[in-house]
Design a protein around this motif. Structure first.
Motif, PDB file in Angstrom:
ATOM      1  N   LEU A  67       0.850  -1.177   0.000  1.00  0.00           N
ATOM      2  CA  LEU A  67       0.000   0.000   0.000  1.00  0.00           C
ATOM      3  C   LEU A  67       0.892   1.235   0.000  1.00  0.00           C
ATOM      4  O   LEU A  67       1.718   1.409   0.901  1.00  0.00           O
ATOM      5  CB  LEU A  67      -0.917   0.011   1.221  1.00  0.00           C
ATOM      6  N   ILE A  68       0.760   2.067  -1.021  1.00  0.00           N
ATOM      7  CA  ILE A  68       1.555   3.291  -1.101  1.00  0.00           C
ATOM      8  C   ILE A  68       0.901   4.368  -0.250  1.00  0.00           C
ATOM      9  O   ILE A  68      -0.274   4.690  -0.424  1.00  0.00           O
ATOM     10  CB  ILE A  68       1.697   3.753  -2.564  1.00  0.00           C
ATOM     11  N   LEU A  69       1.682   4.913   0.670  1.00  0.00           N
ATOM     12  CA  LEU A  69       1.179   5.938   1.578  1.00  0.00           C
ATOM     13  C   LEU A  69       1.453   7.346   1.080  1.00  0.00           C
ATOM     14  O   LEU A  69       0.663   8.265   1.323  1.00  0.00           O
ATOM     15  CB  LEU A  69       1.817   5.773   2.961  1.00  0.00           C
ATOM     16  N   ALA A  70       2.595   7.534   0.417  1.00  0.00           N
ATOM     17  CA  ALA A  70       2.983   8.902   0.067  1.00  0.00           C
ATOM     18  C   ALA A  70       4.067   8.909  -0.999  1.00  0.00           C
ATOM     19  O   ALA A  70       4.744   7.896  -1.234  1.00  0.00           O
ATOM     20  CB  ALA A  70       3.484   9.635   1.311  1.00  0.00           C
ATOM     21  N   LEU A  71       4.224  10.062  -1.614  1.00  0.00           N
ATOM     22  CA  LEU A  71       5.354  10.352  -2.485  1.00  0.00           C
ATOM     23  C   LEU A  71       6.119  11.494  -1.843  1.00  0.00           C
ATOM     24  O   LEU A  71       5.529  12.480  -1.405  1.00  0.00           O
ATOM     25  CB  LEU A  71       4.866  10.763  -3.879  1.00  0.00           C
ATOM     26  N   ARG A  72       7.419  11.351  -1.785  1.00  0.00           N
ATOM     27  CA  ARG A  72       8.258  12.380  -1.167  1.00  0.00           C
ATOM     28  C   ARG A  72       9.313  12.840  -2.167  1.00  0.00           C
ATOM     29  O   ARG A  72       9.976  12.029  -2.802  1.00  0.00           O
ATOM     30  CB  ARG A  72       8.928  11.848   0.101  1.00  0.00           C
ATOM     31  N   GLY A  73       9.459  14.171  -2.278  1.00  0.00           N
ATOM     32  CA  GLY A  73      10.382  14.728  -3.255  1.00  0.00           C
ATOM     33  C   GLY A  73      11.385  15.675  -2.644  1.00  0.00           C
ATOM     34  O   GLY A  73      11.564  15.731  -1.415  1.00  0.00           O
ATOM     35  N   ALA A  74      12.044  16.431  -3.507  1.00  0.00           N
ATOM     36  CA  ALA A  74      13.124  17.324  -3.085  1.00  0.00           C
ATOM     37  C   ALA A  74      12.658  18.281  -1.990  1.00  0.00           C
ATOM     38  O   ALA A  74      11.577  18.858  -2.068  1.00  0.00           O
ATOM     39  CB  ALA A  74      13.641  18.102  -4.288  1.00  0.00           C
ATOM     40  N   GLY A  75      13.494  18.437  -0.975  1.00  0.00           N
ATOM     41  CA  GLY A  75      13.200  19.335   0.128  1.00  0.00           C
ATOM     42  C   GLY A  75      12.561  18.661   1.324  1.00  0.00           C
ATOM     43  O   GLY A  75      12.484  19.257   2.406  1.00  0.00           O
ATOM     44  N   GLU A  76      12.129  17.425   1.158  1.00  0.00           N
ATOM     45  CA  GLU A  76      11.476  16.730   2.264  1.00  0.00           C
ATOM     46  C   GLU A  76      12.461  15.818   2.984  1.00  0.00           C
ATOM     47  O   GLU A  76      13.529  15.484   2.463  1.00  0.00           O
ATOM     48  CB  GLU A  76      10.286  15.928   1.749  1.00  0.00           C
ATOM     49  N   VAL A  77      12.097  15.426   4.191  1.00  0.00           N
ATOM     50  CA  VAL A  77      12.895  14.466   4.948  1.00  0.00           C
ATOM     51  C   VAL A  77      12.060  13.212   5.171  1.00  0.00           C
ATOM     52  O   VAL A  77      10.838  13.289   5.362  1.00  0.00           O
ATOM     53  CB  VAL A  77      13.378  15.042   6.305  1.00  0.00           C
ATOM     54  N   VAL A  78      12.725  12.062   5.117  1.00  0.00           N
ATOM     55  CA  VAL A  78      12.059  10.784   5.392  1.00  0.00           C
ATOM     56  C   VAL A  78      12.868  10.053   6.458  1.00  0.00           C
ATOM     57  O   VAL A  78      14.075  10.251   6.586  1.00  0.00           O
ATOM     58  CB  VAL A  78      11.940   9.914   4.122  1.00  0.00           C
TER      59      VAL A  78
END
Length: 241
Positions: A67-78
Motif C-alpha cells: 500500500l503506497i502511503l505517500a510520495l516524497r520529493g526534493a526538500g522533504e525528509v524521510v
C-alpha cells in the motif's frame, strides 16, 4: 486524500543557515530507481534529506500486497519518525527514479531539533499533516469507489507533478498501474478497468508508464463523485468499479 506532503517542504521552510547546518551534519547518498532507501521494521534511525528525485513511501499488508502511503520529493525528509521515537521503521521508502539525498544520523538530527525549536515545530506540523491525511485516506477507502479514488489520485498527480502539453497534462511521475493500484488500495485489475473507462470517454490517454489527463474538469467531477465518464455534470453518482 493526498500522496504529497505540505506545499512547503521541511528543508525549504528552514532558514538558509539552518538548512546548510543540517545538511553539513550528514553524508551524500545516491539511490538508483527501485533501490530501497529505508526498509519497514528496520531498527536503523538515520534521516534522509531529499535533494532531488522522487521516492515512494509504502507498507506491506497482511496479504503480501503493498500500500503506497505517500510520495516524497526534493526538500522533504524521510525517516524522521524513527529518529524521533527510536522505534522500528513504520514504512519502506523506495527510490522512484534516481534520488540524491543526505543521510543524517538520528543522534545528530535530534540534536539539531533540540537546538532549534522552530525546526521542531516544522517537524511536528509535518507529522500532523500526515496524520490528517491518513484519517482522510481511511474514510476514502470506506466510502468511495475505485473510479472515484483513482480520479482523485490522477487530479493530485496532475496538479503537483504534471507538465502542460498540447495534448493535456502529462503526469511526470512514472507510476505503473500496479503502483496506481497500491496508491488507492485497489487491485491492479480494478485500476485497469477504471483506466479503460476513462480512456474510452476521452478523459485520459495512457501509454507505457505514462498518463495524460485530457479533460481535467471531468476528472475533477469524478474525484468528487459528481459524475461518471461520458455523463453531464448534473449526474451525481459514479458507477461502482
Amino acid at each position: 486524500m493526498s500522496l504529497f506532503g505540505q506545499d512547503r517542504s521541511f528543508l525549504h521552510a528552514l532558514p538558509a543557515n539552518d538548512r546548510r547546518a543540517l545538511l553539513a551534519e550528514g553524508a551524500p547518498r545516491h539511490y538508483e530507481p527501485g533501490e530501497i532507501m529505508i526498509r519497514e521494521r528496520d531498527t536503523t534511525v538515520y534521516v534522509l534529506a531529499l535533494l532531488s528525485g522522487w521516492s515512494v513511501v509504502s507498507v506491506g499488508t497482511e496479504r503480501g500486497a503493498r500500500l503506497i502511503l505517500a510520495l516524497r520529493g526534493a526538500g522533504e525528509v524521510v525517516g524522521d519518525l524513527a529518529a524521533v521515537d527510536r522505534r522500528p521503521r513504520s514504512a519502506t521508502v523506495t527510490a522512484l527514479g534516481q534520488v540524491e539525498a543526505v543521510s543524517i544520523s538520528g543522534d545528530r538530527f535530534r540534536r539539531f531539533l533540540a537546538a532549534r525549536p522552530h525546526a521542531t515545530s516544522l517537524i511536528m506540523r509535518q507529522l500532523v499533516t500526515r496524520l490528517r491525511s491518513a484519517d482522510v485516506e481511511r474514510r476514502s477507502l470506506a466510502s468511495e469507489t475505485v473510479l472515484q479514488r483513482l480520479a482523485a489520485r490522477l487530479v493530485e498527480l496532475a496538479e503537483r507533478a504534471g507538465r502542460r502539453a498540447e495534448s493535456g497534462t502529462v503526469l511526470e511521475l512514472p507510476l505503473p498501474q500496479h503502483d496506481l493500484a497500491a496508491a488507492i488500495g485497489a487491485t491492479r485489475e480494478a485500476v485497469a478497468k477504471a483506466l479503460r473507462l476513462l480512456r474510452e470517454q476521452g478523459v485520459v490517454r495512457t501509454a507505457q508508464r505514462t498518463v495524460v489527463v485530457v479533460d481535467m474538469p471531468v476528472l475533477v467531477l469524478l474525484a468528487q463523485g459528481r459524475a461518471h465518464p461520458g455523463a453531464q455534470p448534473s449526474d451525481k453518482r459514479p458507477p461502482a468499479v
